[in-house]
Design a protein around this motif. Structure first.
Motif, PDB file in Angstrom:
ATOM      1  N   TYR A 136       0.860  -1.185   0.000  1.00 45.31           N
ATOM      2  CA  TYR A 136       0.000   0.000   0.000  1.00 45.31           C
ATOM      3  C   TYR A 136       0.900   1.240   0.000  1.00 45.31           C
ATOM      4  O   TYR A 136       1.343   1.696   1.055  1.00 45.31           O
ATOM      5  CB  TYR A 136      -0.905   0.027   1.230  1.00 45.31           C
ATOM      6  N   VAL A 184       0.541   4.163   2.643  1.00 47.43           N
ATOM      7  CA  VAL A 184       0.475   3.878   4.080  1.00 47.43           C
ATOM      8  C   VAL A 184       1.605   4.527   4.889  1.00 47.43           C
ATOM      9  O   VAL A 184       1.342   5.118   5.941  1.00 47.43           O
ATOM     10  CB  VAL A 184       0.431   2.355   4.319  1.00 47.43           C
ATOM     11  N   GLN A 234      -6.955  -0.346   4.678  1.00 47.05           N
ATOM     12  CA  GLN A 234      -6.913  -0.248   3.214  1.00 47.05           C
ATOM     13  C   GLN A 234      -7.199  -1.587   2.537  1.00 47.05           C
ATOM     14  O   GLN A 234      -7.603  -1.627   1.377  1.00 47.05           O
ATOM     15  CB  GLN A 234      -5.545   0.290   2.759  1.00 47.05           C
ATOM     16  N   SER A 235      -6.974  -2.663   3.257  1.00 50.76           N
ATOM     17  CA  SER A 235      -7.201  -3.985   2.661  1.00 50.76           C
ATOM     18  C   SER A 235      -8.663  -4.380   2.695  1.00 50.76           C
ATOM     19  O   SER A 235      -9.082  -5.336   2.029  1.00 50.76           O
ATOM     20  CB  SER A 235      -6.386  -5.046   3.404  1.00 50.76           C
TER      21      SER A 235
END
Length: 240
Positions: free
Chosen positions: A106, A109, A238-239
């Motif tokens: 990501y 992040v 985010q996942s």
């Protein structure tokens, strides 16, 4: 994590006492060293194309090296001045390696985690200075107990990871892992209040100026912990 050696340093007074300004200056110096080392590791590993396996190995070695240096500084606080720079550089390696691991999954992040760490630090400092949250004996006991429990869980998880496995639910994404990560991030943030209180108590007790390095190591440790936790938490979010 929170500085564990207040009880040892309260009796170590000297002709020149420690000051808040001295701890802030030393903490800023160590944080700068860790940041430079972190950026160096990050960009070197990125351009060299180091694999995630190598980065994980670097991170694990840095974790154990940092724990060793931190423990020596705790039990032998007169050595903190000598160990402070190696400790900061070791933490920098951990920051750089783990940040790149997350960046490859990501990309946004690391910057988000860095911003969250600075904002949270400012908020915690404001809450402490204004007296909105007071570090009472009960508060200290609760946070310290939580830190110990989390530390044990992380050591168990590290053992699982060495054998290619993981603790169920807590570290594999999903709502339970997110909830646990939120809890750990809150504890890491609250532990900053213990660091601030430790410094204030040290100044009140007239602890010798040379032990400012011990408190600075403790503050750096907490900030690094907070950043790592924000990396994990934002990555989980985010996942989803």
């Amino acid at each position: 994590m929170a500085n564990p050696i207040l009880s040892r340093t309260t009796l170590m007074t000297g002709a020149v006492a420690m000051s808040v300004r001295g701890v802030v200056a030393k903490s800023a110096f160590l944080l700068s060293l860790a940041a430079v080392a972190g950026f160096g590791v990050f960009f070197y590993a990125l351009t060299a194309g180091l694999s995630s396996g190598i980065l994980y190995t670097m991170a694990i070695v840095a974790v154990f090296a940092g724990m060793g240096l931190g423990l020596v500084s705790s039990f032998k606080p007169h050595l903190a001045k000598t160990l402070a720079v190696p400790y900061a550089l070791t933490e920098g390696v951990l920051l750089g390696a783990f940040s790149l691991i997350m960046y490859r999954i990501y990309p946004s992040v690391p910057l988000s985690a860095l911003s969250a760490t600075f904002i949270t630090t400012a908020v915690m400092l404001t809450l402490y200075v204004t007296g909105v949250i007071k570090v009472t004996a009960k508060f200290r006991s609760i946070i310290t107990s939580a830190i110990i429990a989390i530390g044990i869980l992380y050591l168990v998880q590290l053992g699982f990871r060495l054998f290619g496995s993981s603790l169920p639910l807590l570290f594999d994404g999903g709502l339970v892992a997110i909830g646990f990560s939120v809890f750990v991030t809150l504890i890491a943030s609250f532990s900053l209040l213990l660091d601030f209180d430790n410094v204030e108590r040290g100044v009140e007790f007239g602890v010798a100026r040379e032990y400012e390095w011990v408190y600075s190591i403790g503050i750096l440790s907490t900030l690094v912990w907070m950043y790592i936790e924000f990396l994990r938490l934002i990555g989980y979010l985010q996942s989803e």
